[in-house]
Design an enzyme around this catalytic site. Structure first.
Site, PDB file in Angstrom:
ATOM      1  N   HIS A   1      78.419  60.447  50.327  1.00 17.60           N
ATOM      2  CA  HIS A   1      78.171  60.081  48.930  1.00 17.60           C
ATOM      3  C   HIS A   1      79.234  59.098  48.441  1.00 17.60           C
ATOM      4  CE1 HIS A   1      77.125  61.037  44.614  1.00 17.60           C
ATOM      5  NE2 HIS A   1      78.371  60.617  44.467  1.00 17.60           N
ATOM      6  N   GLU A   2      80.496  59.414  48.682  1.00 17.78           N
ATOM      7  CA  GLU A   2      81.587  58.536  48.237  1.00 17.78           C
ATOM      8  C   GLU A   2      81.574  57.211  48.994  1.00 17.78           C
ATOM      9  OE1 GLU A   2      83.317  59.155  45.640  1.00 17.78           O
ATOM     10  OE2 GLU A   2      82.447  61.148  45.393  1.00 17.78           O
TER      11      GLU A   2
ATOM     12  N   HIS B   1      79.399  54.635  47.306  1.00 19.18           N
ATOM     13  CA  HIS B   1      80.091  53.870  46.256  1.00 19.18           C
ATOM     14  C   HIS B   1      80.981  52.787  46.875  1.00 19.18           C
ATOM     15  CE1 HIS B   1      78.759  56.618  43.192  1.00 19.18           C
ATOM     16  NE2 HIS B   1      79.429  57.644  43.688  1.00 19.18           N
TER      17      HIS B   1
END
Length: 369
Positions: free
Chosen positions: A68-69, A72
């Site tokens: 998920h990170e 980004h």
């Protein structure tokens, strides 16, 4: 918080760190699955099997958070925005992006990338759970991780900063108002409001006897409220710096050291006399480096009489200088990024002054008063 963390490697060139709190939540998550969730889903299994499933599920959960990170980070890198690190901690993960997005579109794409990735990971676990002939252990673990990733995506889309949804909201407000700071303030207020709601839910759970859920909601709410509050303060600080140039704050009277003098001479005649934390170093009229207390502390006192300033100083580089017309925020960002306490203010070949962290802090204090 991130001081109590360990570097465990790099991924796509981004440093990956694990905070001490991560081990606590990892152990709790593995234990709760092993003793509560999996025994209800799969009966009459040996205890070691429940524990194995719990540990594997906990590892896969944090891999999901890491992915998920990374969503980004990879979009941010496409916009040439540097990433300081990714840190796994008690509330999941946090990508530390060194500067803000250049446009509302970039802000939106960076923010939405995380939830999109979480949905993709959830779908992948759903497909794994639906595989014909898959062992029941694989199905149960995959279904649980599918649900968590989808909940993670939905939770992060709540329109309150610093959640991803809050950054999406900021991008929309920024595009509408053309004012980044105003958009950030509004998104941060929305984040504070959501955090208060979470804490109220936590208090309600505590009253209802749901201690674990109540404490968890209170902790997450407090963390989000603090992050949103700090963002609000940071915006106010940035607005107070608008229009300020390096030349407005720099010290124009520069005291320099000669590279050939000994450390004893430098300490007695400069550090103690002027009380500064560091000095530029010259050799034959040319700027060659910087000597600060940081370098002096690494040298035994007994060698100060034999070592010269030029042997101990940090050699000069373009990163250690800045033009007087640049905004003061650029100087602060560079000092933070390179862990420097001062920069040489230079216009062409001429040294115009010094800008220091302590000088900036003093200027802001006097301005507030």
């Amino acid at each position: 918080m991130f001081g109590n963390s360990w570097h465990i490697g790099r991924i796509f060139g981004i440093p990956l760190r694990v905070h001490i709190s991560w081990f606590l939540v990892f152990a709790w998550f593995a234990w709760s699955l092993s003793y509560q969730y999996f025994p209800l889903k799969l009966t009459q299994r040996p205890e070691w099997q429940y524990w194995s499933m719990g540990v594997v599920a906990a590892i896969l959960l944090f891999l999901s958070i890491l992915i998920h990170e990374l969503g980004h980070c990879l979009v941010a890198l496409r916009y040439r925005i540097p990433i300081a690190q990714i840190t796994l901690f008690i509330f999941g993960g946090m990508a530390q992006i060194r500067r803000e997005a250049p446009t509302p579109k970039a802000e939106f794409l960076i923010a939405i990338a995380g939830p999109i990735v979480s949905v993709g990971v959830g779908v992948a676990f759903w497909l794994l759970a639906a595989l014909p002939g898959a062992p029941p252990e694989v199905t149960v673990v995959s279904e649980h991780l599918r649900n968590i990733n989808l909940v993670l995506a939905i939770f992060n889309l709540v329109p309150g900063y610093p959640l991803d949804g809050g950054r999406v909201l900021r991008a929309a407000l920024w595009a509408w108002s053309k004012n980044f700071h105003k958009a950030t303030r509004q998104a941060a207020r929305a984040g504070q409001g959501f955090a208060v709601l979470l804490m109220l839910f936590g208090a309600w759970d505590l009253v209802a006897g749901l201690a674990i859920g109540g404490v968890w909601f209170l902790l997450i709410g407090a963390f989000l409220y603090t992050a949103a509050h700090n963002t609000h303060r940071q915006v106010a600080f940035q607005e107070s710096m608008l229009g300020l140039r390096v030349g407005d704050i720099m010290t124009s009277e520069v005291v320099v050291l000669e590279a050939g003098m000994t450390l004893d001479e430098a300490v007695d005649n400069y550090f103690l006399r002027f009380g500064y934390g560091g000095f530029p170093v010259m050799h034959n009229g040319r700027l060659v480096g910087m000597l600060t207390f940081k370098e002096l502390k690494t040298i035994p006192r007994s060698r100060w009489g034999t070592l010269t300033v030029g042997e101990v100083m940090v050699p000069h580089s373009l990163k250690a200088e800045i033009h007087p017309d640049e905004p003061i925020t650029a100087a602060m960002e560079r000092m933070f990024h390179d862990d420097r306490s001062r920069l040489v203010v230079r216009d062409g070949d001429k040294v115009r002054g010094l800008v220091t962290r302590s000088g900036i802090a003093l200027f802001l204090d006097l301005r507030q008063r």
